[in-house]
Write a protein that holds these residues in place. Structure first.
Motif, PDB file in Angstrom:
ATOM      1  N   GLU A  44     -11.646 -13.862  -5.588  1.00 61.68           N
ATOM      2  CA  GLU A  44     -12.516 -14.342  -4.238  1.00 61.68           C
ATOM      3  C   GLU A  44     -11.561 -15.577  -3.434  1.00 61.68           C
ATOM      4  O   GLU A  44     -11.789 -15.387  -2.324  1.00 61.68           O
ATOM      5  CB  GLU A  44     -13.535 -15.048  -5.065  1.00 61.68           C
ATOM      6  N   LYS A  50       0.688  -1.250   0.226  1.00 54.69           N
ATOM      7  CA  LYS A  50       0.065  -0.014  -0.030  1.00 54.69           C
ATOM      8  C   LYS A  50       0.852   1.269  -0.054  1.00 54.69           C
ATOM      9  O   LYS A  50       0.482   2.359  -0.367  1.00 54.69           O
ATOM     10  CB  LYS A  50      -0.763  -0.003   1.367  1.00 54.69           C
ATOM     11  N   ILE A  52      -5.384   2.545 -10.807  1.00 53.86           N
ATOM     12  CA  ILE A  52      -5.609   0.920 -10.741  1.00 53.86           C
ATOM     13  C   ILE A  52      -6.674   0.726  -9.793  1.00 53.86           C
ATOM     14  O   ILE A  52      -7.033   1.640  -9.065  1.00 53.86           O
ATOM     15  CB  ILE A  52      -4.256   0.280 -10.337  1.00 53.86           C
ATOM     16  N   PHE A  53      -7.010  -0.424  -9.815  1.00 53.11           N
ATOM     17  CA  PHE A  53      -8.150  -1.060  -8.684  1.00 53.11           C
ATOM     18  C   PHE A  53      -7.425  -1.535  -7.578  1.00 53.11           C
ATOM     19  O   PHE A  53      -6.507  -2.461  -7.990  1.00 53.11           O
ATOM     20  CB  PHE A  53      -9.092  -2.234  -9.454  1.00 53.11           C
ATOM     21  N   GLU A  54      -7.668  -1.308  -6.474  1.00 52.49           N
ATOM     22  CA  GLU A  54      -6.939  -1.969  -5.291  1.00 52.49           C
ATOM     23  C   GLU A  54      -8.125  -2.922  -4.916  1.00 52.49           C
ATOM     24  O   GLU A  54      -9.191  -2.532  -4.382  1.00 52.49           O
ATOM     25  CB  GLU A  54      -7.010  -1.059  -4.449  1.00 52.49           C
ATOM     26  N   MET A  55      -7.903  -4.243  -5.099  1.00 50.11           N
ATOM     27  CA  MET A  55      -8.889  -5.163  -4.835  1.00 50.11           C
ATOM     28  C   MET A  55      -8.913  -5.893  -3.409  1.00 50.11           C
ATOM     29  O   MET A  55      -9.911  -6.123  -2.774  1.00 50.11           O
ATOM     30  CB  MET A  55      -8.853  -6.314  -5.905  1.00 50.11           C
ATOM     31  N   VAL A  56      -7.750  -6.350  -3.074  1.00 45.24           N
ATOM     32  CA  VAL A  56      -7.906  -7.304  -1.974  1.00 45.24           C
ATOM     33  C   VAL A  56      -6.515  -6.859  -0.862  1.00 45.24           C
ATOM     34  O   VAL A  56      -5.487  -6.593  -1.479  1.00 45.24           O
ATOM     35  CB  VAL A  56      -7.570  -8.927  -2.167  1.00 45.24           C
ATOM     36  N   ASP A  57      -6.770  -6.870   0.380  1.00 45.28           N
ATOM     37  CA  ASP A  57      -5.989  -6.685   1.308  1.00 45.28           C
ATOM     38  C   ASP A  57      -5.240  -7.886   1.769  1.00 45.28           C
ATOM     39  O   ASP A  57      -6.038  -8.732   2.308  1.00 45.28           O
ATOM     40  CB  ASP A  57      -6.267  -5.919   2.668  1.00 45.28           C
ATOM     41  N   TYR A  68      -9.652  -6.029 -15.652  1.00 46.60           N
ATOM     42  CA  TYR A  68     -10.836  -6.442 -14.863  1.00 46.60           C
ATOM     43  C   TYR A  68     -12.144  -6.775 -15.434  1.00 46.60           C
ATOM     44  O   TYR A  68     -12.902  -7.763 -15.176  1.00 46.60           O
ATOM     45  CB  TYR A  68     -11.094  -5.378 -13.528  1.00 46.60           C
ATOM     46  N   ARG A 116      -1.079  -5.429  -1.136  1.00 47.47           N
ATOM     47  CA  ARG A 116      -2.402  -5.313  -1.847  1.00 47.47           C
ATOM     48  C   ARG A 116      -2.340  -6.120  -3.313  1.00 47.47           C
ATOM     49  O   ARG A 116      -1.291  -6.042  -3.769  1.00 47.47           O
ATOM     50  CB  ARG A 116      -2.837  -4.105  -2.153  1.00 47.47           C
ATOM     51  N   ASN A 139      -5.665  -3.919 -13.146  1.00 52.28           N
ATOM     52  CA  ASN A 139      -5.579  -3.167 -14.359  1.00 52.28           C
ATOM     53  C   ASN A 139      -7.321  -2.874 -14.593  1.00 52.28           C
ATOM     54  O   ASN A 139      -8.043  -3.736 -14.572  1.00 52.28           O
ATOM     55  CB  ASN A 139      -5.256  -3.474 -15.466  1.00 52.28           C
ATOM     56  N   GLN A 141     -12.016 -12.741 -11.585  1.00 46.62           N
ATOM     57  CA  GLN A 141     -13.002 -12.752 -10.394  1.00 46.62           C
ATOM     58  C   GLN A 141     -12.833 -13.833  -9.407  1.00 46.62           C
ATOM     59  O   GLN A 141     -12.634 -13.732  -8.139  1.00 46.62           O
ATOM     60  CB  GLN A 141     -14.483 -12.557 -10.890  1.00 46.62           C
TER      61      GLN A 141
END
Lengths: 384, 218
Positions: B206, B75, B85-90, B194, B186, B190, B202
């Motif tokens: 998950e 981060k 950009i998309f920040e998707m998962v911690d 996505y 993280r 892109n 996806q």
């Protein structure tokens, strides 16, 4: 050697690039015309007040600003929709609906990178004075047809109704600062922080989950079923209904193969009011086109009227499409007798060919070498 | 629809080991991935995944421009660069925090005492934004390593840096004055990938999400 430099983010376009660009423009103009859209041209710069009242104050950091002699602040146009809204509300308000298009350069003071220059070209259209799903579907359909017409394969257009998200944000369970925080996180695409913030808010779990999942819900009609909370919010349900109607209309147009429903298309939340969409190619990491319904822009210019439109980035299209129209055959004409050479060139041009006269008086052998190094060129050498 | 390759940009250095452990648990190919190897690209025809080995600070650039679909990065780097950009998962690991640190003798300073002082940092954007948000002005001195040296040699009055245990600070007689923010690793994505590779991305998101939260795979 400053004499040879161009300002950062600007560029020269060489003949091969211009051919690709013009091909895109011609095809776009022909397609837009066939749906009754007429071309307009607006000034290269506008008063800052015009730009800001249309596009919002946030855009200021990206503007190229300068002063006129009377002390007014001018801005190179950062986009064209605002200018068209001003133009239509001034000159065309008695004849609605209006279908207008433009092909234009725009200017933004951004950090230049791949597919992002400080002067770049857009082709776009606006359908003014028409609400409803048929108007939305018409322009989305044109976006699909344009990319098809240009021979782009595997592209996708993602559509959304921005009212779904806005209605959920307006839910009375949320306080003003909470709304702003959620909006900012969604716009910056920081889904990690969004989830963390939502988990600390004391609101209905269904609302929480729905807001958290909207930015990533993506697919066909089935995605609507994954957001049950929406039935509890009347405005959000109405927005969903509009999205479904536009989707059905796109089915009538026969373009559903390229359409996705994507509740994460949440662009410029303060500007758009209804159906929004973006177009992507898997060959480019940036979007190709974008647009949507902006029913509150025209009233900034004293004429309240619904409107929708989109713009496509010509430079970005050119990166994924190398094609150009077939060029006519090219004749290089040489010889000792310049009068004869000139006369022959004129005849060829009248017959519809491209004729290039050898003004250097080169020999047959030299000219033959030139022609052989190029595609679709031939030599006509006139002996005495 | 035909299967498409998925390209993931990995951060070299301390994040690599926990990343590969996570990938292994997620059932992603890991065989032969090391940063000592000469190759920078690791290609697995089955299941059509490619890793590229990058400097951490380059990961957001690869992902923003679409040269990689996904990326693994701290981060701290994301905040500093502000890329689209998309920040998707911690992913939880790789914890560190941004701090303002000062020499021991300034231990009792308040933030306001730092106005107009000089700050050495590898993170000029984050540092500048933090002080501006506090209504303070500082002079930023951008360095590329060994930030702790700057106050020692009188180049700056304080530093903004990332620390995990704080040992390096102590060894250089510096103390943490304020924490600016926490940082963990993280998964970033892109914005176009996505959408165009959603079927592949996806499920991966998950799976990593549930693993990161401490759940079991699948």
């Amino acid at each position: 050697m400053k004499k040879r430099e161009v300002p950062k983010g600007l560029r020269d376009m060489l003949p091969e690039e211009v051919k690709v660009k013009r091909n895109i423009e011609r095809k776009a103009a022909r397609l837009f015309n066939s749906y009754g859209y007429q071309e307009v041209i607006t000034p290269t710069f506008e008063f800052l007040e015009v730009i800001e009242s249309g596009a919002g104050k946030n855009i200021r950091g990206e503007l190229f600003l300068f002063l006129d002699r009377e002390g007014g602040i001018l801005s190179l146009r950062p986009e064209v929709t605002v200018s068209i809204a001003r133009l239509a509300s001034t000159h065309l308000r008695d004849e609605m609906p209006q279908r207008l298009f433009y092909i234009s350069n725009v200017f933004r003071h951004v950090q230049p990178h791949l597919a992002q220059y400080r002067e770049y070209w857009q082709a776009g259209l606006e359908l003014l004075g028409a609400p409803g799903p048929w108007a939305d579907a018409e322009i989305i359909n044109i976006a699909v047809r344009l990319l098809r017409e240009l021979g782009l394969s595997k592209f996708k257009i993602s559509i959304n109704q921005i009212g779904i998200f806005n209605a959920l944000l307006d839910d009375k369970a949320l306080s003003g600062p909470e709304r702003e925080q959620i909006r900012a996180l969604v716009e910056s695409k920081d889904l990690v922080e969004l989830n963390r913030v939502l988990s600390t808010m004391r609101i209905d779990d269904g609302l929480k989950e729905t807001i958290a999942s909207l930015p990533i819900l993506h697919g066909g009609l089935e995605v609507i079923k994954r957001i049950p909370y929406i039935e509890k919010n009347r405005a959000a349900s109405a927005a969903v209904e509009e999205l479904l109607q536009a989707y059905a209309a796109l089915g009538q147009y026969g373009v559903l193969d390229e359409i996705m429903i994507d509740l994460g298309v949440l662009r410029r939340l303060d500007y758009y009011t209804g159906l929004v969409f973006e177009g992507y190619s898997p060959d480019l990491g940036y979007g190709l086109l974008g647009g949507g319904r902006y029913d509150r822009l025209m009233e900034q210019f004293g004429f309240s009227c619904p409107a929708t439109g989109f713009a496509v980035g010509i430079d970005r299209l050119a990166l994924v499409l190398k094609c150009r129209e077939a060029e006519p055959h090219h004749c290089l004409v040489g010889g000792n007798n310049m009068d004869e050479v000139l006369k022959h060139c004129q005849e060829l041009r009248q017959a519809g060919l491209v004729a290039e006269m050898d003004v250097l008086g080169r020999s047959r052998e030299e000219l033959q070498a030139v022609v052989e190094s190029r595609d679709n060129w031939s030599l006509e050498y006139l002996d005495d | 629809m035909e299967q498409q390759y998925l390209t993931i940009a990995l951060s070299k250095g301390t994040l690599l080991k926990p990343t590969m452990e996570l990938f292994e648990r997620a059932g992603l190919p890991c065989e032969g991935v090391t940063e000592d190897s000469r190759s920078m690209v690791f290609d697995y025809e089955q299941p059509m995944i490619k890793y590229i080995m990058c400097r951490p600070t380059d990961v957001p650039t690869y992902v923003e421009q679409g040269a990689a679909d996904l990326g693994i990065v701290g981060k701290d780097v994301i905040v500093e660069q502000g890329k689209d950009i998309f920040e998707m998962v911690d992913l939880q690991y790789g914890y560190c925090r941004f701090v303002v640190a000062v020499p021991e003798e300034m231990e009792n300073f308040r933030l306001a005492d730092l106005n107009y002082k000089r700050v050495a940092t590898k993170f000029p954007v984050t540092a500048e934004r933090f002080f501006r948000d506090q209504g303070l002005q500082v002079e930023i001195i951008e360095l590329h390593g060994n930030i702790e040296l700057a106050p020692l040699m009188g180049l700056s009055d304080m530093i903004v840096d990332i620390v995990s245990t704080g040992r390096t600070l102590r060894e250089n007689n510096l103390v943490e004055l304020v924490k600016i923010m926490d940082s963990t690793t993280r998964l970033i994505c892109n914005r176009v990938s996505y959408r165009t590779k959603h079927e592949r991305i996806q499920p991966l998101i998950e799976r990593l999400q549930s693993l990161a939260k401490g759940g079991n795979s699948k």
